[in-house]
Scaffold this active site. Sequence first.
Site, PDB file in Angstrom:
ATOM      1  N   HIS A 204      67.330  44.426   6.646  1.00  0.00           N
ATOM      2  CA  HIS A 204      65.977  44.304   7.191  1.00  0.00           C
ATOM      3  C   HIS A 204      64.953  44.977   6.263  1.00  0.00           C
ATOM      4  O   HIS A 204      63.982  44.352   5.829  1.00  0.00           O
ATOM      5  CB  HIS A 204      65.939  44.946   8.580  1.00  0.00           C
ATOM      6  N   GLU A 205      65.198  46.235   5.937  1.00  0.00           N
ATOM      7  CA  GLU A 205      64.240  46.962   5.088  1.00  0.00           C
ATOM      8  C   GLU A 205      64.208  46.381   3.686  1.00  0.00           C
ATOM      9  O   GLU A 205      63.158  46.372   3.032  1.00  0.00           O
ATOM     10  CB  GLU A 205      64.562  48.457   5.065  1.00  0.00           C
TER      11      GLU A 205
ATOM     12  N   HIS B 295      61.759  43.656   3.620  1.00  0.00           N
ATOM     13  CA  HIS B 295      60.410  44.203   3.420  1.00  0.00           C
ATOM     14  C   HIS B 295      60.201  44.583   1.947  1.00  0.00           C
ATOM     15  O   HIS B 295      59.172  44.270   1.341  1.00  0.00           O
ATOM     16  CB  HIS B 295      60.221  45.475   4.263  1.00  0.00           C
TER      17      HIS B 295
ATOM     18  N   GLU C 173      57.045  41.237   8.455  1.00  0.00           N
ATOM     19  CA  GLU C 173      58.218  41.245   9.330  1.00  0.00           C
ATOM     20  C   GLU C 173      59.031  39.962   9.175  1.00  0.00           C
ATOM     21  O   GLU C 173      60.252  39.973   9.311  1.00  0.00           O
ATOM     22  CB  GLU C 173      57.764  41.441  10.782  1.00  0.00           C
TER      23      GLU C 173
END
Lengths: 507, 507
Positions: free
Chosen positions: A271-272, A275, A301
Amino acid sequence: MTTTNIPPAYDRMVELLREKAVLNSCGSLLGWDEQTYMPPAGGEHRANQLALLAGLTHERATTPELGGLLGELKEFEESAGSESVLAVNIRAARRDYDRATQLPRKLVEEMTREISLAQQKWVAARKQADFSIFQKSLESIIRLKREEASILKKEGETLYDALLDEYEPGMRAEQVQALFDPLREGVIKLLQQIKDSSVEPKTEILKRSYPTDRQHELGQAAAAQIGFDFERGRLDTTAHPFCSEIGPGDCRLTTRYFENFFNSGFFGILHEAGHGMYEQGLNVEQYGLAMGLSVSLGIHESQSLLWENFVGRSRPFWNHFYPKVQGMYPESLNGVSLDEFYTAINDVRPSYIRVEADELTYNLHIMLRFELEQKLLAGELEAADVPEVWNSRFTEYLGVTPENDAQGCLQDIHWSAGLMGYFPTYALGKMYSAQFFKAAQNEIPDLSDLIANGEFGELKSWLNKNIHDRGQQYQARDLVKVVTGNELSEKPLLEALGTKYGEIYGF
Amino acid sequence: MTTTNIPPAYDRMVELLREKAVLNSCGSLLGWDEQTYMPPAGGEHRANQLALLAGLTHERATTPELGGLLGELKEFEESAGSESVLAVNIRAARRDYDRATQLPRKLVEEMTREISLAQQKWVAARKQADFSIFQKSLESIIRLKREEASILKKEGETLYDALLDEYEPGMRAEQVQALFDPLREGVIKLLQQIKDSSVEPKTEILKRSYPTDRQHELGQAAAAQIGFDFERGRLDTTAHPFCSEIGPGDCRLTTRYFENFFNSGFFGILHEAGHGMYEQGLNVEQYGLAMGLSVSLGIHESQSLLWENFVGRSRPFWNHFYPKVQGMYPESLNGVSLDEFYTAINDVRPSYIRVEADELTYNLHIMLRFELEQKLLAGELEAADVPEVWNSRFTEYLGVTPENDAQGCLQDIHWSAGLMGYFPTYALGKMYSAQFFKAAQNEIPDLSDLIANGEFGELKSWLNKNIHDRGQQYQARDLVKVVTGNELSEKPLLEALGTKYGEIYGF
């Protein structure tokens, strides 16, 4: 347009904006450090440092010189064409300048100091699962956010719209609501179908022993493989994972590991990293300017969710990665089939913690927070009543009741960080990511095969070209249309979830 | 004096100095991060961040408002009594302001540019062990430092005095020389006695396997036990160890570990913890002001050396710690007696590299550098002749000849960083530490027993009270006299070394 046409006022504007960005980036590093390595007693001084930097940044954001330059550039901007690099940069600078000059320095500094203290209160409150420790801080933050919103709100906007606009420029709360209504209906319907299914994912598999040093090694390798560049970034541990861009060449991912739960660390890192790859994909030449910045939080996101869910929780991804993970944790995964593992990581089950929620029920967490925030801002709900309202609404949507505040309204850092109007961007991100991924599948026909081979370069390039490179050339809704050919809709998300869960749960 | 007597100009001065300190402390964190966690590609942006902060800090250091306030406060300062808190703070603020405003911006900029180039040349020169690559840069730096010194020097001072004054306020080169002459004589005599001794420390013991994770655990525990407060600080690894105060409540130690050499990590941590305990012992109420700052580099170094050498390399210390260390590294230390270990960590042996030198020969490295620096500044030595003079003088003092410039005059970063007049503070620190420790022994009669029991609280309190709490109330020499009752002298150091090595080497 050749560079000789660029007026000197533009160059000077760029100089001022770059300086502001560099100053602001010093605060980013201080903030990152606060969440990763700062010793416990360093909090008070850190608050002073951040307040000073925020004040100096605000000074630069509101300097009359910048206002003068923007005035001078008005005509030039109109002649440059609204999607041109120069016009985009000037327009965004004007928007930021207007926003910043509206807020008094005193308010900005008070907010910064309050936030730094509130975060420490929040940490203590969550640790002791006691909302009352945090209540006064929350009251102060709501008071300051209402003050901020009443200054910023434009004709016809609610207080909430004014805050949302900071994170999702151009989006209104009622537009969000119009997407959330059918989304909620669809999610609840799917949830019922899953509850009715006889399939029972063996989630116990994921709660066996997963030593954290190996989780770190695995997560770092996976992030590098999907395309996060560790020459230009790093990965550390923290209480509440985030990604922070310090500047060109320096992007920091954070995560947390649980010895007895595989998902948090691994999917948190994907997830990060999503980003981070957005930040690393931005145009360095345009540093400090709109064309070198991400579009909105929702679009940001979408990048993290695309990698976490559409790639990281897909069957092709685990065709490739499962043997590796199984090899790293033989004592926990020997005898566990790929199918069992894949089903387990896609388990749908109402739970308390947003960041640990499955892809489906996650949306309900967001909708709950969106409703509460709107009421807090509108003065229809007192801070003191948050725990009670949270718990009853939570029970209504998810059918389970948090046992304490740490599992309930204290779970997230956002309010303590002064972030209100931020939550809906998570669910917007879900919808954007589904719509983007569908477009990528159409344009890269063998995408599933590539992923199954552990090759992620084409998808990354597609995102670089279609989204990252474009900076803020388009606002979020327009970008979705330009990239996918369609208006933003909840349908691609519901379709993708329906297909995936239909296959897993047999409906 | 009651607080009602304090003029408003003083309060405003405090405000300005605090803001400057906070701003400067943001740079401290960025600098710490650069040496510990920053990803490889982050360097360019970090340079931009630091340059911006340095410029802003300089702006605050030279703001005419501060000059005006200091003018207003002249009379008040004189009436306050020269050792009073207020007078000390005003006097130091005036000294800093004068220094900062005296140097023309052109000179500061040229120096900054020259240093940036010189560091690159120095890195290349050291790598290739070829002084000629660095020679032109050194010539430029000397020229600029002469220019700086001629602007700063006061009536009756030499150029060298003016530079030394920045690091060791109030100290003159001839005073240093008057201490160094008998110190050199004493050190060389002791060195001869050690060379004549038949005792041969088994240093191989320290080069066995010492896994670094356990070194970290041990070092952290030892630092905590001697009194470094990890609630208000932390310990990380870096290439070139340092201690950096970020602000009240936040002090960062760094060290480096070698798997096959015990000393670097362990004694490096004690050394940096000594620096850190000084910072942690400063008066937080006086943050940003002279009364809340350390006295000088020499006094700072005395604190690190006191803990590293007078405590950390003493027999009582190892009476307490050796069983623990032996238990942590049974495979390397089983069968090694306390006596063998204690002798090994106190091995004296002429060597080329200053930072790896033993307690005794270290002083000779400093004196050599001090003599060369003075001649360079006075124009009595050409940069081109440095290697030859270095090598012949080194041979004369230490009895060994560096094999190349990397082992000789190129080993240290200081000259390339524009730091001249800095080296003598290292040897001053040795003398201060010996004289302070002797005074502590007199006032804490059972100090050896306490150390042998692993109890360090009384010594720490003594340092807090006598040195740390006092901030810059006294200049270094005066502080020594106030604390120990005697003028600064080389004798306590020579006595302590003579006693220790006499016992170990049997003379």
